[in-house]
Design an enzyme around this catalytic site. Sequence first.
Site, short mmCIF file in Angstrom:
data_model
loop_
_atom_site.label_atom_id
_atom_site.label_comp_id
_atom_site.label_asym_id
_atom_site.label_seq_id
_atom_site.Cartn_x
_atom_site.Cartn_y
_atom_site.Cartn_z
N ALA A 145 0.76 0.52 6.42
CA ALA A 145 1.67 0.84 8.11
C ALA A 145 1.85 -0.43 8.58
CB ALA A 145 0.67 1.81 8.73
N ASP A 187 0.88 -1.23 -0.08
CA ASP A 187 -0.01 0.06 0.05
C ASP A 187 0.66 1.21 -0.05
OD1 ASP A 187 -1.77 -1.95 0.31
OD2 ASP A 187 -2.79 -1.30 2.01
N CYS A 206 -1.54 -3.17 7.46
CA CYS A 206 -1.47 -3.93 6.41
C CYS A 206 -0.37 -4.65 6.46
CB CYS A 206 -1.89 -3.17 5.40
SG CYS A 206 -3.69 -2.41 5.48
N LYS A 256 -6.93 -4.66 -2.87
CA LYS A 256 -7.68 -5.68 -1.86
C LYS A 256 -8.88 -4.49 -1.40
CE LYS A 256 -4.39 -4.58 1.71
NZ LYS A 256 -5.02 -3.12 2.22
N HIS A 271 -10.73 1.05 -2.46
CA HIS A 271 -11.91 0.83 -2.10
C HIS A 271 -13.13 1.48 -2.59
CE1 HIS A 271 -10.21 -0.44 1.74
NE2 HIS A 271 -9.72 0.33 2.32
N GLU A 323 -13.89 -5.91 4.53
CA GLU A 323 -12.56 -5.31 5.16
C GLU A 323 -11.40 -6.36 4.79
OE1 GLU A 323 -10.75 -2.94 4.98
OE2 GLU A 323 -10.23 -2.03 6.59
N HIS A 344 -10.36 6.80 2.64
CA HIS A 344 -8.96 6.71 2.00
C HIS A 344 -8.93 5.59 0.75
CE1 HIS A 344 -9.06 3.22 5.01
NE2 HIS A 344 -8.32 2.55 4.24
N ASP A 360 -4.73 -0.65 -1.42
CA ASP A 360 -5.97 -0.46 -0.88
C ASP A 360 -6.89 0.10 -1.84
OD1 ASP A 360 -6.72 -1.35 1.54
OD2 ASP A 360 -6.33 0.31 2.67
N SER A 403 -15.23 0.22 5.98
CA SER A 403 -13.96 0.66 7.09
C SER A 403 -14.14 2.22 7.22
CB SER A 403 -12.75 0.08 6.75
OG SER A 403 -12.11 0.98 5.47
C1 VGL Z 1 -4.18 0.52 6.31
C2 VGL Z 1 -5.64 1.47 8.09
C3 VGL Z 1 -6.59 1.32 7.38
C4 VGL Z 1 -2.92 0.20 6.12
C5 VGL Z 1 -5.12 0.61 5.72
O1 VGL Z 1 -2.69 0.08 4.76
O2 VGL Z 1 -2.16 0.03 6.97
N1 VGL Z 1 -4.43 1.25 7.71
N2 VGL Z 1 -6.55 0.65 6.02
#
Ligand code: VGL
Length: 189
Positions: free
Chosen positions: A133, A12, A137, A98, A56, A105, A73, A54, A62
Site C-alpha cells: 500500500a 505485494d 510497503c 520479505k 509471514h 518486521e 495477513h 509479504d 506484526s
Molecule cells: C503492508 C501493512 C502491513 C503493505 C504490509 O504491504 O503495505 N501494510 N503489512
Amino acid sequence: MPHPHDALLVVDPQLDFFPGGALPVTDGDAILPTVNHAMRVFSEAGLPIFVTRDWHPADHCSFSTQGGPWPAHCVKGTAGAELHPGLEPPPVFSVVQKATASDREADSHFEGTHLDQILRELDVNRVIVCGLALEYCVRAACLDAIKAGFGAVLLIDGTRPVEVEPGDAERTLEELRAAGVQILAGMLD
Ligand code: VGL
C-alpha cells in the site's frame, strides 16, 4: 520510459491487500491495469521485473495476536498470500519475499534480502515502483531504493493508499518527493 537500466518492482500484489482480503486497501483493484501494463512494457523490453510478497509465519510479530499493529495477513501458504488473480505476470519475473521470520518486521523488500546487490549485478540504476500500500510497503520500497543509491519512480496510478488518518497519502507523496522520488501519473509509454 523505461530506460535500459530500469527494473520494475511490483510491491505485494497479494489477495490480503485487495478488497475482501485481511488488510484491504480501498479501491486496490484499480491498480491492476497500470501494473499489468507496466509488466508488459518491461517484459517486452527484456528488463527485470520483481514481484514482492509479504510472506509471514502465522505468529509474525506484526500481527495483533502478537502485540503488533496489524491483523494477521499474508500468512505464507494461505490463499490471502497468493498474488491477485487479476495480475497478468509475464513469462519471466522474480519473486522477493520479505518479513519471513516471526520476530522481524520488514516494510521494504530491501530489508533482510539481497535485492540491492542483485539489482546492481543486473546493472540497474533506477527502480519503477507500484503496488500496495502507498504509505507502507510502497513508501518503504521507494525510500530504501533511494537510500541504496538507486533512482526511484512511483507509478501513482499503480498504487493506492490505506489512509489510516486522512491526509496520510498526501503526506507520503510529499515525503517521497522530498526524498527525490519521481511521481509519474498514467501508464508507461
Ligand atoms: C503492508 C501493512 C502491513 C503493505 C504490509 O504491504 O503495505 N501494510 N503489512
